[in-house]
Design a protein around this motif. Structure first.
Motif, short mmCIF file in Angstrom:
data_model
loop_
_atom_site.label_atom_id
_atom_site.label_comp_id
_atom_site.label_asym_id
_atom_site.label_seq_id
_atom_site.Cartn_x
_atom_site.Cartn_y
_atom_site.Cartn_z
N VAL A 179 0.57 -1.04 0.08
CA VAL A 179 -0.46 -0.04 -0.40
C VAL A 179 0.70 1.04 -0.04
N THR A 180 0.17 2.27 -0.53
CA THR A 180 0.37 3.81 -0.46
C THR A 180 0.60 4.59 0.16
N GLY A 181 1.03 5.75 0.20
CA GLY A 181 0.08 7.15 0.63
C GLY A 181 0.60 8.17 0.35
N GLU A 182 0.85 9.39 -0.37
CA GLU A 182 1.35 10.42 -1.27
C GLU A 182 0.47 11.41 -0.56
N THR A 183 1.49 12.12 -0.77
CA THR A 183 1.20 13.91 -0.63
C THR A 183 1.95 14.53 -1.08
N ILE A 184 1.26 15.80 -1.79
CA ILE A 184 2.03 17.03 -2.50
C ILE A 184 1.08 18.71 -1.84
N ILE A 185 2.58 18.87 -1.04
CA ILE A 185 2.61 20.10 -0.84
C ILE A 185 2.92 21.42 -1.01
N GLY A 186 2.66 22.40 -1.26
CA GLY A 186 3.30 23.89 -2.09
C GLY A 186 3.92 24.55 -0.45
N ALA A 187 5.44 25.23 -0.36
CA ALA A 187 5.17 26.64 0.31
C ALA A 187 5.45 27.38 -0.42
N ASN A 188 3.97 28.82 0.49
CA ASN A 188 3.99 29.32 0.28
C ASN A 188 5.72 31.06 0.56
N PHE A 189 5.74 32.43 0.39
CA PHE A 189 6.27 32.47 0.44
C PHE A 189 6.50 33.43 1.88
N ILE A 190 5.69 33.59 2.48
CA ILE A 190 5.50 34.16 3.73
C ILE A 190 5.94 32.28 4.57
N LYS A 191 6.34 31.80 4.30
CA LYS A 191 6.92 29.98 4.50
C LYS A 191 8.56 30.79 4.47
N ASP A 192 8.90 30.97 3.22
CA ASP A 192 10.24 30.47 2.58
C ASP A 192 10.86 32.74 3.30
N LEU A 193 10.36 33.23 3.18
CA LEU A 193 10.80 34.67 3.65
C LEU A 193 11.13 34.48 5.70
N LYS A 194 10.03 33.74 5.95
CA LYS A 194 10.69 33.25 7.63
C LYS A 194 11.79 32.46 7.75
N ALA A 195 11.40 31.39 6.82
CA ALA A 195 12.91 29.84 6.70
C ALA A 195 13.86 30.55 6.50
N SER A 196 14.10 31.92 5.24
CA SER A 196 15.39 32.23 5.25
C SER A 196 16.17 33.19 6.45
N ILE A 197 15.13 33.81 7.10
CA ILE A 197 15.57 34.69 7.24
C ILE A 197 16.48 33.40 9.58
N THR A 198 15.06 32.60 9.40
CA THR A 198 15.69 31.15 10.16
C THR A 198 16.87 31.02 9.74
N ASP A 199 17.34 30.51 8.44
CA ASP A 199 18.94 30.61 8.27
C ASP A 199 19.41 30.92 8.29
N PHE A 200 19.26 32.76 7.59
CA PHE A 200 20.61 33.34 8.60
C PHE A 200 21.04 33.63 9.41
N PHE A 201 19.72 33.59 10.77
CA PHE A 201 20.18 33.86 11.86
C PHE A 201 20.87 32.88 12.87
N GLY A 202 20.21 31.48 12.43
CA GLY A 202 20.67 30.18 12.69
C GLY A 202 19.39 29.91 13.59
N GLY A 203 19.12 28.32 13.81
CA GLY A 203 17.81 28.27 14.53
C GLY A 203 17.31 26.95 13.15
N ARG A 204 16.13 26.69 14.11
CA ARG A 204 14.93 25.94 13.78
C ARG A 204 13.88 26.70 12.89
N SER A 205 13.47 25.83 11.91
CA SER A 205 12.72 26.66 10.56
C SER A 205 11.16 26.17 11.22
N THR A 206 10.10 26.42 12.19
CA THR A 206 9.02 25.44 12.60
C THR A 206 7.89 25.88 11.60
N SER A 207 7.99 26.78 10.81
CA SER A 207 6.92 26.91 10.07
C SER A 207 7.61 26.08 8.84
#
Length: 105
Positions: free
Chosen positions: A21-49
């Motif tokens: 049996v299989t299960g699949e899903t595809i989810i898109g990441a939006n601009f706000i999460k991308d922006l927040k993640a890039s800031i988190t990456d710059f300063f370090g830490g986990r990207s909770t979004s």
């Protein structure tokens, strides 16, 4: 339903193998999460979004896997494998796919 990544379930005997049996899903990441993640990456830490998106995608695919096993009469899934894959332009989409063997215990 018992779900496991192992090929057996301690204390249970597998009475019948129902199939893969299989299960699949595809989810898109939006601009706000991308922006927040890039800031988190710059300063370090986990990207909770992004972690929340990953958890949601995994849970959705796991639910689909379980539903497909129920449809073929299984009451457990063994040998579950989880794969994550970035798709789309710039990896803007996340695919989570799970597979396992549906069994009756």
């Amino acid at each position: 339903m018992i779900l496991t990544t192992t090929n057996s379930i301690e204390g249970y005997t597998i009475k019948e193998y129902k199939g893969i049996v299989t299960g699949e899903t595809i989810i898109g990441a939006n601009f706000i999460k991308d922006l927040k993640a890039s800031i988190t990456d710059f300063f370090g830490g986990r990207s909770t979004s992004y972690e929340k998106v990953l958890i949601k995608a995994k849970n959705t695919a796991l639910k689909e896997l379980e539903e497909r096993a129920i449809q073929i009469g299984a009451n457990a899934i063994i040998g579950i494998d989880i794969d994550y894959e970035a798709l789309g332009a710039g990896g803007s989409m996340l695919m989570v796919s799970l597979s396992g063997t549906a069994v009756i215990i």
